[in-house]
Design a protein around this motif. Structure first.
Motif, PDB file in Angstrom:
ATOM      1  N   VAL A   7      16.306   4.931  -0.037  1.00  0.00           N
ATOM      2  CA  VAL A   7      16.546   5.674   1.191  1.00  0.00           C
ATOM      3  C   VAL A   7      17.135   4.731   2.224  1.00  0.00           C
ATOM      4  O   VAL A   7      16.959   3.533   2.169  1.00  0.00           O
TER       5      VAL A   7
ATOM      6  N   GLY B  26       9.625  10.737   3.819  1.00  0.00           N
ATOM      7  CA  GLY B  26      10.951  10.282   4.263  1.00  0.00           C
ATOM      8  C   GLY B  26      11.052  10.334   5.763  1.00  0.00           C
ATOM      9  O   GLY B  26      10.603  11.294   6.376  1.00  0.00           O
ATOM     10  N   GLU B  87      12.302  14.445   1.593  1.00  0.00           N
ATOM     11  CA  GLU B  87      13.555  14.389   2.336  1.00  0.00           C
ATOM     12  C   GLU B  87      14.662  13.836   1.451  1.00  0.00           C
ATOM     13  O   GLU B  87      15.842  13.933   1.774  1.00  0.00           O
ATOM     14  N   HIS B  88      14.301  13.195   0.365  1.00  0.00           N
ATOM     15  CA  HIS B  88      15.279  12.631  -0.571  1.00  0.00           C
ATOM     16  C   HIS B  88      14.704  12.756  -1.972  1.00  0.00           C
ATOM     17  O   HIS B  88      13.522  13.082  -2.143  1.00  0.00           O
ATOM     18  N   HIS B  90      14.152  10.484  -4.248  1.00  0.00           N
ATOM     19  CA  HIS B  90      13.851   9.205  -4.873  1.00  0.00           C
ATOM     20  C   HIS B  90      12.356   8.891  -4.960  1.00  0.00           C
ATOM     21  O   HIS B  90      11.986   7.743  -5.146  1.00  0.00           O
ATOM     22  N   TYR B 164      24.247   7.718  -3.618  1.00  0.00           N
ATOM     23  CA  TYR B 164      24.402   8.653  -2.490  1.00  0.00           C
ATOM     24  C   TYR B 164      25.552   8.187  -1.629  1.00  0.00           C
ATOM     25  O   TYR B 164      25.859   6.984  -1.597  1.00  0.00           O
ATOM     26  N   ALA B 291      21.565  18.812  -4.746  1.00  0.00           N
ATOM     27  CA  ALA B 291      20.566  18.215  -3.851  1.00  0.00           C
ATOM     28  C   ALA B 291      19.488  19.259  -3.612  1.00  0.00           C
ATOM     29  O   ALA B 291      19.781  20.438  -3.422  1.00  0.00           O
ATOM     30  N   HIS B 295      20.560  19.714   3.431  1.00  0.00           N
ATOM     31  CA  HIS B 295      21.749  18.963   3.008  1.00  0.00           C
ATOM     32  C   HIS B 295      22.792  18.953   4.117  1.00  0.00           C
ATOM     33  O   HIS B 295      22.937  19.923   4.857  1.00  0.00           O
TER      34      HIS B 295
END
Lengths: 402, 402
Positions: A7, B26, B87-88, B90, B164, B291, B295
């Motif tokens: 991130v 996130g 939020e992501h 990962h 990304y 995603a 976004h």
């Protein structure tokens, strides 16, 4: 086996130090909605709140608990910010003056005085030539009786300070009905009850450099003294009357040197049978109340206009250029949620969101009490009847009535 | 002499205890914009952030500092909330699984897997019959060379995970250009470079009960691999093509059991000269990326649609009925602010607000770094050229270029 978290890191940014800082005295829904506007602009709001878990304490990380009449608390807030503003008109003058030594206070106490004191305001309106209901400064039952006689036996009595949402207002037919207020001391305001056709509000913003921006004039409907419904633009108000109403509001803003939002609530009455050029009975606005802060009659601007009153207030007090006040759709309707049968109106979300997918729900994080303003609903669209039906329907569900 | 402060007090409300609680892993701009949507709904956001003074730490009082790959921190967040979201993409699978024992994780790791791993995604798209560029799973320079030969000498090489904004993507003509990535181990994705006419994104929300709501398909323009401009609705995409694109996105959402926002980025290419009924060359969409979170291609919905993607994401993960996705005006244009010549883009507010009163400015409270996404500007209106000119003009000023 763990994927490394890639991130974008935001560590020790320094971005916070550069943020414009606005201090606000008051921890209610207005500061809460100011925070909604402050976040996208990267403006740091600091608030003096009544409770850490109150409507704005919940959502403004830089909140301090303290009273609006605690000079040390207000001054400590002023020291932390670039500019100080207020959520209500009840901060004592001498505290605003002390805070003003530490940061600009906008609007200034020289303007706020007219929103704090209805007698001062009525005098000023007359001086400006703004139309007002007939009125008297009264100190005794005799004076009230004399006024009532001139008014045909019935009038509106108001305490000059600290009234809101119908509090501090009585319709009276006998001077004796004023006895308790007279006993508290100080003059009262007696005025004509205007047989109005409807009520409107003109809301504008003004910045220190003098720039003024008006939203369309709206129609307001009160219920037991509290704002209940707002329709933007005001049905039945043509361009000529709208211009006349806005001219009054702009004149007040400029003459009183208001900075930030000014809301001017007015009655619109028939003008004694005199007809306009179009043949319709002429309509006459009368100034009723002034507010110098974001106002219930402009909550519709959050979704309904290019720039919300909360963003505009922040721009104005920071002396930034004002945003566009154009409406996004033909109509916006806002309905207040005044109390609820539900312990928590969020219990109705499943039902209300299912039935009204276009309703924009605003809940203030406040405990439910009878007739308390705990939230509002706005619907924007091109069909007024539909917007009215949807906003009232959604508000009724949140009040637990459906 | 002090006026008593008659503000409505909000003390010990209990309203906070009743708030729906959403946890988000996130601390960037997406959680920040989720907070803007959470406040009006009285939803309490809790965030696991990288820094207390980061983009979302600044504005979410219930933030804890911690890493997305720290299982104890993610689980502690899950314990405090009704539902957990990200939020992501990962967050490691095993951490999501552990957190899932404590609160529902939405979207679930079974869906997120396809947003985390491009090889897995490409396989799945083929299985679903969704159109994709020709692709190969490659483990060696030999395999890459063979693929490049089939592609006429040039292809796009991607790391399957953690890419990304253009990172983890290379256009290559020689297998040797992949040497460093191959040395890191694991397969890579080699694919055809689609000679696209334009790029689009289909963005929708889906809730656990199955309800799906799509916003209009938008056109996206990338700059050095990062989203730069979004126009809603996508010019040049007629109802037939839009339906085809949305059908693909809905099929993916349903088959993968996505909950929350799904963005499907697609290339639109000419379909080998085959003409449509109207005589125009037929256009063919190809799925590029997925995603599963709010976004960049739907930031325009904050001002441009009845319901923003951030509100919709909160509704979806709480399994509340979805809001209307109707646009408010004919066009919305969003332009990203990628880096700035200014130390702080807020220095340009005086200038940008003066020149572009309709521009809606969003700054993320992030320190300026070259080409970093530090904010965006949206303009809505009925004239596309004007909205494009205003949004690009405002973004350029915030980048310090004017």
């Amino acid at each position: 086996m763990t994927a490394k978290a890639h991130v974008q890191r935001v560590v020790g940014t320094g971005a916070e130090e550069a943020a414009p800082r606005v201090g606000v005295v008051g921890g209610g829904q207005l500061a809460r909605m100011m925070q909604e506007a402050a976040i996208p602009l990267g403006i740091q709001l600091h608030a003096l709140v009544e409770a850490a878990d109150g409507a704005s304490g919940q959502v403004i990380p830089n909140s301090q608990v303290g009273d609006a009449d605690d000079s040390a608390a207000v001054c400590a807030l002023a020291e932390r910010v670039d500019v100080l503003t207020v959520e209500h008109e009840h901060v004592p003058d001498e505290i605003l003056a002390a805070a003003g030594e530490l940061a600009p206070v906008r609007p200034g106490s020289h303007a706020l005085a007219y929103a704090q004191d209805k007698l001062l305001m009525r005098e000023k309106m007359e001086e400006l030539g703004a139309p007002v209901p007939r009125w008297w400064r009264v100190n005794s039952e005799q004076e009230i009786q004399a006024g009532l006689a001139e008014l045909g036996g019935r009038g509106v009595l108001k305490t000059p300070r600290d009234g809101y949402d119908g509090k501090g207002v009585r319709i009276i037919a006998e001077a004796s009905e004023a006895r308790d207020w007279l006993a508290d001391g100080g003059p009262l305001l007696l005025e004509e009850m205007i047989p109005f056709e409807f009520e409107v509000a003109a809301v504008l913003a003004r910045r220190p450099s003098g720039e003024v921006a008006c939203w369309p004039v709206v129609r307001t409907v009160q219920q037991q003294g509290a704002c209940f419904e707002v329709v933007a633009p005001a049905p039945g108000v043509g361009p000529e009357l709208e211009g006349q109403i806005q001219d009054i509001a702009v004149k007040i803003a400029e003459d009183l040197d208001v900075v930030g939002i000014l809301a001017v609530e007015m009655f619109v009455g028939s003008n004694g049978g005199e007809a306009s050029a179009s043949g319709a009975p002429a309509l006459q606005p009368y100034v009723n109340e002034l507010a110098m802060r974001p106002h219930n009659s402009a909550h519709w601007t959050i979704e309904g206009a290019d720039t919300s009153q909360f963003e505009q207030h922040l721009r104005a007090v920071l002396d930034l250029p004002l945003g566009s006040t154009l409406p996004l759709r033909d109509w916006s309707v806002m309905v207040n949620v005044l109390g609820s049968e539900l312990d928590d109106p969020r219990e109705a979300y499943q039902q209300v969101m299912e039935k009204y997918p276009r309703a924009k729900i605003h809940m203030y994080g406040k405990e439910v009490k009878p007739r308390r303003k705990i939230g509002h609903v706005t619907v924007v669209g091109d069909d007024l009847d539909e917007a009215l039906a949807q906003s009232h329907g959604a508000a009724a569900m949140l009040r637990g009535e459906v």
